[in-house]
Design an enzyme around this catalytic site. Structure first.
Site, short mmCIF file in Angstrom:
data_model
loop_
_atom_site.label_atom_id
_atom_site.label_comp_id
_atom_site.label_asym_id
_atom_site.label_seq_id
_atom_site.Cartn_x
_atom_site.Cartn_y
_atom_site.Cartn_z
N PRO A 1 -18.66 50.06 22.05
CA PRO A 1 -17.90 49.22 21.12
C PRO A 1 -16.92 48.33 21.88
O PRO A 1 -16.26 48.80 22.81
CB PRO A 1 -17.15 50.25 20.27
CG PRO A 1 -17.97 51.50 20.37
CD PRO A 1 -18.56 51.49 21.74
N TYR B 1 -5.30 56.34 18.79
CA TYR B 1 -5.45 56.23 17.34
C TYR B 1 -5.33 57.62 16.70
O TYR B 1 -5.23 58.63 17.39
CB TYR B 1 -6.78 55.55 17.00
CG TYR B 1 -6.86 54.11 17.49
CD1 TYR B 1 -5.88 53.18 17.12
CD2 TYR B 1 -7.88 53.69 18.33
CE1 TYR B 1 -5.95 51.86 17.58
CE2 TYR B 1 -7.95 52.36 18.78
CZ TYR B 1 -6.98 51.47 18.40
OH TYR B 1 -7.04 50.16 18.84
#
Ligand code: ADP
Ligand code: SF4
Length: 703
Positions: free
Chosen positions: A29, A175
């Site tokens: 990603p 995150y």
């Protein structure tokens, strides 16, 4: 040409849960600055990578719910079913070329302030926002955790319906899920905090629920850091990570491994070289039987094959190498490894995310232009005429113009004043840490040398008469720019020395030419990108005492766009370079430099014997002006078309010069409409209906 058998291992298929990749080239990603805002631009870019042979192609971080909103940065989204069709155009394009498509489901937690959606951000605890916004998170309660799991499951189902083959549980990069794992942030007293088992609970639940939802059709990948916290480069602190990974080892279908220090993982070539994550991977494959992928800005097929052969990883993860060369796998497959356009590690690609604009790349000028301009990095239309083209100057702009015109089949003459090609990259690559920038030249020079229709003339400093005498149909001036010795005060350029004084001010050009200052030196940096820091380092390495001053409040501020500012500043401080922020330079008399505070105007006198100005640049326009003068000020009177490209048109970053050269070549005999030079991707207003607005109107009408 045939593939080098040493590289065969890179083309072995691999089963990943219920799906199989045709080879080991895995585009991890990576952000693009396109996301949900520019789905067509994005899908065409990813599709071109599939055309180039990548086996797996992932989205960027893909938000599962409006409570995870990274505005102004542009993520992908899977918030509701209307997002599905946007992703479908990407998965269709990727599947067309036999690649797998992956979706990285993402929940930002403390790193997303939800500036656009205005929902309260939430994380494992009430924590200050991770990127400096004056917002704190809500500590998640059980209802929040239930909501999160439901949102994740729904997003996974949408990913499946968008025909993705791999769905991620994203547990790194600071995150939300990373914070549940980390004992420093996770101080919860419930079943999601405390023991290792408790801290991994949420991730385990998400893996299981994602598998249960989509596991028959899609592989489930987990993105996970192999080390616990940042320490000395190459010296991993694994801490609990080995135990954590061992506990979850067989749960997902794929492990996508990265590290705690993003500035190393995403390191610029100035500080980080190829395969830098290898020491961090030393235990991973021994604790899981599942396939493993990791990154390392791999551009050498030998290094890639060696990583797999030695059991470091099963798949070659790449973001930047796939951006610089979307056809990297095909080139290796065809035994054309020498044709790889190697990433230079400048991180200009990352600036697309930092600035919320479509991704661009120094080495690959077609990156981000696939849909809006129809550009492909390896396919360029053949020439439309038998015109001859003279390109003057062999810096990044001239080299790229000549290469791309040559590819189109035009007869090209490339004239360069000096003995070496490359212009600024050849000079800059000799500065400390900058050696990989030479790849901008080397790739192009190598391609040009085998083109029979391109002639290179070195040591050919052309005058206007020379240009006339060549008799080309088209002339591109790529003569570059030179650093100025004065400063721009916001309104005008002004000298910092008294009129009539013989005090010399040095510029980066002179330093790159080998001239060194004497005695303590002030480097004044109002450019704000890498040059100031690199020049300061060069002088320091030459044994010179260096002070670096700048008008802004931070060191090399634009390097924040390329995610290297922290490293740049740390590096300069560790070298002992004195840093003076928030000061303009006003005056230098040969023994003292006078700085002035930008806020209070308080002067600060620094005893130095030399000053190097890293300020602005002046275009090398002499040839252009002489040609225009010959045509009596009317370019249309010239017997050839004339265009300036790159720094000689407007000084900018190297990526802009390469882009200008490429654009010039594409537009030869194929001009774009100057009134609308590109396809503008925008929201189709006919499709937008606001359900809340309709409801509000109904309620109002019913009153
Ligand atoms: P850019 O970044 O726009 O490509 P550079 O400054 O890197 O620009 O490169 C400009 C190149 O042009 C240099 O290699 C320089 O030697 C060359 N050059 C400048 N003027 C002339 C000229 N009149 N004739 C031939 N080459 C020139
Ligand atoms: Fe590599 Fe620079 Fe291109 Fe990014 S912009 S892929 S770092 S060459």
């Amino acid at each position: 040409m045939t593939r080098n058998p040493n590289h065969d291992i890179l083309f072995e298929p691999l089963q990943i849960g219920p799906v199989k990749t045709k080879n080991r080239f895995y585009q991890v990603p990576h952000c693009t600055g396109m996301g949900w805002q520019r789905p067509r631009t994005l899908s065409e870019m990813r599709k071109v990578k599939a055309m180039g042979g990548w086996g797996v192609i992932n989205t960027e971080y893909c938000s599962i719910h409006p409570a995870s909103d990274d505005a102004l940065h542009v993520s992908a989204t899977l918030w509701d079913d209307s997002d599905i069709s946007a992703h479908q155009i990407m998965t269709e394009g990727v599947h067309e070329y036999g690649a797998l498509a992956g979706a990285e489901l993402w929940f930002g937690g403390v790193r997303s302030a939800n500036l656009s959606t205005r929902l309260t951000s939430m994380d494992v605890d009430s924590l200050p926002n991770g990127v400096g916004h004056p917002f704190q998170t809500r500590a998640m309660d059980k209802t929040d955790i239930r909501d999160l799991r439901r949102w994740h499951r729904k997003a996974a189902l949408r990913a499946r319906d968008a025909n993705f083959d791999i769905v991620y549980v994203y547990a790194t990069h600071g995150y939300l899920l990373a914070n549940f794992l980390d004992p420093r942030t996770n101080t919860r007293g419930d079943e999601y905090g405390g023991s290792l088992e408790n801290r991994t609970r949420l991730i385990r639940e998400l893996i299981e629920e994602t598998k249960e939802a989509v596991g028959d059709r899609c592989a489930v990948a987990v993105r996970f850091a192999a080390d616990e916290y940042e320490d000395e480069d190459g010296k991993p602190v694994h801490g609990e990570r080995r135990d954590m990974l061992a506990m979850l080892a067989e749960h997902p279908d794929l492990w996508d491994i990265n590290i705690a220090d993003y500035s190393l993982e995403m390191g610029v070539s100035r500080f980080t070289k190829e395969a830098a994550l290898e020491p961090y991977m030393n235990f991973v494959k021994s604790v899981t039987t599942k396939p493993v992928v990791t990154v390392g800005r791999f551009t050498s097929p030998d290094t890639m094959a060696s990583q797999i052969r030695r059991g470091v990883t099963d798949l070659i993860g790449a973001a930047r190498p796939s951006i610089a060369d979307p056809y990297l796998p095909n080139k290796i497959d065809e035994g054309r490894a020498d044709d790889i356009r190697e990433c230079i590690g400048c991180n200009i690609c990352y600036s697309g995310d930092s600035l919320a604009v479509p991704i661009r790349c120094t080495q690959n000028p077609t990156m981000g232009e696939e849909w809006r301009q129809g550009w492909n990095p390896e396919i360029i239309p053949s020439k439309q005429s038998d015109a001859t083209v003279l390109v003057v100057g062999a810096g990044p702009a001239g080299l790229e113009a000549a290469r791309s015109l040559g590819n189109r089949g035009y007869s090209v003459m490339l004239a360069e004043a000096t003995n070496t090609l490359g212009g600024r990259v050849t000079r800059e690559a000799n500065l400390p840490g900058m050696s990989e920038y030479i790849r901008v030249r080397d790739y192009r020079e190598q391609q040009l040398l085998v083109m029979p229709n391109v002639e290179i003339f070195r040591e050919s400093l052309l005058t206007a008469q020379d240009v006339y005498d060549v008799g080309a149909d088209h002339v591109a001036l790529a003569t570059g720019a030179s650093w100025r010795a004065d400063r721009y005060d916001g309104e005008t350029y002004s000298s910092i020395i008294e009129g009539g004084s013989d005090v010399a001010i040095l510029t980066p050009d002179e330093i790159m030419d080998g001239k060194l200052p004497t005695g303590p030196t002030l480097v004044y940096d109002s450019d704000g990108y890498y040059m100031g820091g690199v020049i300061a380092e060069k002088l320091h390495l030459a044994g010179i005492e260096v002070t670096m001053a700048m008008p802004g409040d931070s060191v090399s501020p634009w390097t924040a766009m390329t995610s290297e500012q922290w490293r740049v500043r740390t590096h300069l401080m560790k070298m002992g370079i004195t840093l003076v922020m928030s000061h303009n330079i006003n005056h230098f008399d040969g023994a003292h430099a006078t700085l002035v505070c930008v806020y209070t105007e308080t002067p600060k006198v620094i005893p130095v014997q030399s000053v190097v100005m890293v300020s602005q640049r002046r275009t090398n326009n002499e040839l252009y002006n002489a040609l225009i003068a010959k045509a009596e000020g009317m370019p249309e009177n010239l017997p050839f078309s004339l265009k300036r490209i790159g720094d000689c048109e407007a000084p900018a970053i190297i990526a802009a010069a390469v882009y200008a050269g490429h654009r010039y070549a594409r537009e030869m005999d194929n001009p774009t409409d100057p009134d609308m030079p590109l396809q503008h991707e925008k929201v189709d207003v006919r499709l937008v209906q606001s359900a809340p607005l309709q409801k509000a109107n109904q309620l109002q009408a019913a009153k």
